[in-house]
Design an enzyme around this catalytic site. Sequence first.
Site, PDB file in Angstrom:
ATOM      1  N   HIS A  47       0.942  -1.158   0.271  1.00 34.83           N
ATOM      2  CA  HIS A  47       0.236  -0.258  -0.475  1.00 34.83           C
ATOM      3  C   HIS A  47       0.825   1.162   0.274  1.00 34.83           C
ATOM      4  O   HIS A  47       0.206   2.681   0.055  1.00 34.83           O
ATOM      5  CB  HIS A  47      -1.197  -0.199   1.504  1.00 34.83           C
ATOM      6  CG  HIS A  47      -0.435  -0.089   2.170  1.00 34.83           C
ATOM      7  ND1 HIS A  47       0.572  -0.631   3.178  1.00 34.83           N
ATOM      8  CD2 HIS A  47      -0.153   1.777   3.592  1.00 34.83           C
ATOM      9  CE1 HIS A  47       0.810   0.031   4.061  1.00 34.83           C
ATOM     10  NE2 HIS A  47       0.321   1.075   4.365  1.00 34.83           N
ATOM     11  N   HIS A  63       1.438   6.924  -0.686  1.00 37.33           N
ATOM     12  CA  HIS A  63       0.937   7.109   0.574  1.00 37.33           C
ATOM     13  C   HIS A  63      -0.536   6.095  -0.114  1.00 37.33           C
ATOM     14  O   HIS A  63      -1.769   7.047  -0.513  1.00 37.33           O
ATOM     15  CB  HIS A  63       0.465   6.685   2.209  1.00 37.33           C
ATOM     16  CG  HIS A  63       0.251   5.862   2.720  1.00 37.33           C
ATOM     17  ND1 HIS A  63      -0.975   5.497   2.633  1.00 37.33           N
ATOM     18  CD2 HIS A  63       0.424   5.545   3.581  1.00 37.33           C
ATOM     19  CE1 HIS A  63      -1.615   5.078   3.835  1.00 37.33           C
ATOM     20  NE2 HIS A  63      -0.353   4.617   4.359  1.00 37.33           N
TER      21      HIS A  63
END
Length: 655
Positions: free
Chosen positions: A60, A75
């Site tokens: 992620h 992110h």
Amino acid sequence: MKGTVKMLAPVSGQAIEMTEVHDPMFSEKAMGEGFGVIPNDQTIVAPVSGKVMLVASTKHAVGFSTDDGFEVLVHMGVDTVELNGAPFELFVKEGDTVKAGDTIATMDIDAIKKAGKVTDVIVAITNTAKMVKDIQVNKGDVQAGAAVATVEPMAPGEATAKPKGKVDYDQLGKDIVKNVGGVENVENVIHCITRVRFYLKDDNKANDDVIKNMKGVLDVAKAGGQYQVVIGPAVEDVYDAVVKVLGPSFGGDSDAPKQEKVAAPKGVWPKTKFYFSALIGVITASMMPIIGLLAASGILKGLLALIVSAKWLSATSSTYMIINAMGDSVFYFLPILVGFTAAKRLGANQIIMGVIGGVLAYPTLVQVATKTSSTAMNINSNFFGIPIHIANYTYSIFPMIAAAWIAAKIEPWLKKHIVMSLRMILSPLLEVFIVSAIIIVVVGPIITLLSSYLAAGIVALLKISPAISGLIIGGLYQCLVIFGLHWAVIPVVASQIATTGHSALNAIVSATMVAQGAAAMAVFVKTKKNIDMKQIAGAATLSAFAGVTEPAMYGINLKYGRIFWTANIGSAVGGLITGLLHVDMWGFAGSLIGFASFINPKGIDGSFTGYLIASAATIIVAFTCTYLFGFKEEDLESSHAVEKVRLGSREPAAN
């Protein structure tokens, strides 16, 4: 640094200011300046040109380092670490070099929304305090790869961010634990890149408002059955402080006993006894989580040896190789397992220690080690031009205990001296390199050198008297096993069998296996109340009689002290009788299940009879001494020995 720096949109969608992203850690700029994009597409591109420095295991997040010195984190989604990488596909790895606009990943927006997570893609400059003077974000619709932010870098020596007061992480950890309901309310605790994640028995006992207002805490969130304390870049420091309060059993297997520091007594002999006892405690605690697996594997290996001895199965068949792999893998890769469990006991990083165990069991190194005698200090390799001896670490325990101890000392130093933005990458890299090098270059050769002296001593002892050598070797052999020095015996046995076809030394070793099993059997018979201990003792007995003594040694006998020595008394008697009756072995498989190895290929003779007599005497002496003098069930209670250890493997908590 001259001019300004352009940063590209990582995805098509709606560009927003950093203060507008839906994650308090980023919106409060704890991770630095930047911006976010609410995506309407799944393709993620690099916002800057540079080197990939971080790829999160859950896919992620990706971190970059630019030639200008910027450290940039992409992110994808908010709290998507809990999705374990399912919605993401990455096209880069650590060490890759990318250009701004290159495709680096895809994210399944629908899957993220279906999981109840927010899809914001956030770009943060994690070294803002050193690099960024100002940033301008062009809000609104944007296409992936289009310029969306202009960064004005600092001049050398310039600083725009006011230094924040230093956070006392130890005190913060105490305050957090107190306000989540205390130690008794915590089931387990883990952490991700930015949050300390508690599993609480009762969420209602946590004081959200107090925790939110603590210095060093950004916010509190509840999701996925977790009570999440949002910290930011200092999450590892806070997590370590929390675990220090909770005890080393947390952050992993919550059933493990808590350890308390005890001051060493004064005086040379009392201090020696204290540290030796502590070492034995570490060894047995490191072995306990895998005792059931070792016992099961030992029984399987023994049965397989019996089947081969009966000629029901060929040792060259594929069936044999597959079953042998099932029984042998836990021993072959023991450094990895012990590294993980020893790290937990000593406070080192369990994953990193597992990797170091993998280094020691790496097939290429094993091949190098097996080319030379395991007890000869032959130089078989070099390290940066330094001639070294690479030892065989498969089946080994003590080197990984030493490695975990070294790692526990190195990790705090690395955390203290590596800047937070690079810690996640450099700290594990340096730890693996330093600890592995110390074990391979220093510890391994020392053990090998000691083994070579022991081998020479054993050979000399065998020439003096079969009875005396049987008594001494039988009584002390299992002491060598503790430190992995028993490998000194293997080449001697192999040499005896190669030159004469049989081995008197191996017959003595077999008696020590029987003795360890007999002692464990006494514990099994005498234990009435503690079902867990009875189960372990029963499995350990079978394993030892099948030729694998580790479960009996580390699960029971060594752990409770007197049992180990009462077992050694039985070993000494068995070794003495083995020597007196001139018992020989014509194979490697020993203990009770290896009875066929004591049959002379020319026909049954005195060796087989002597084996039966010696084994019977060993069982009687070891069992009786242990039953009468070595073990009381009350000892389990008084020595905190009632640990909830189940047979078989137990899955650790996720990290």
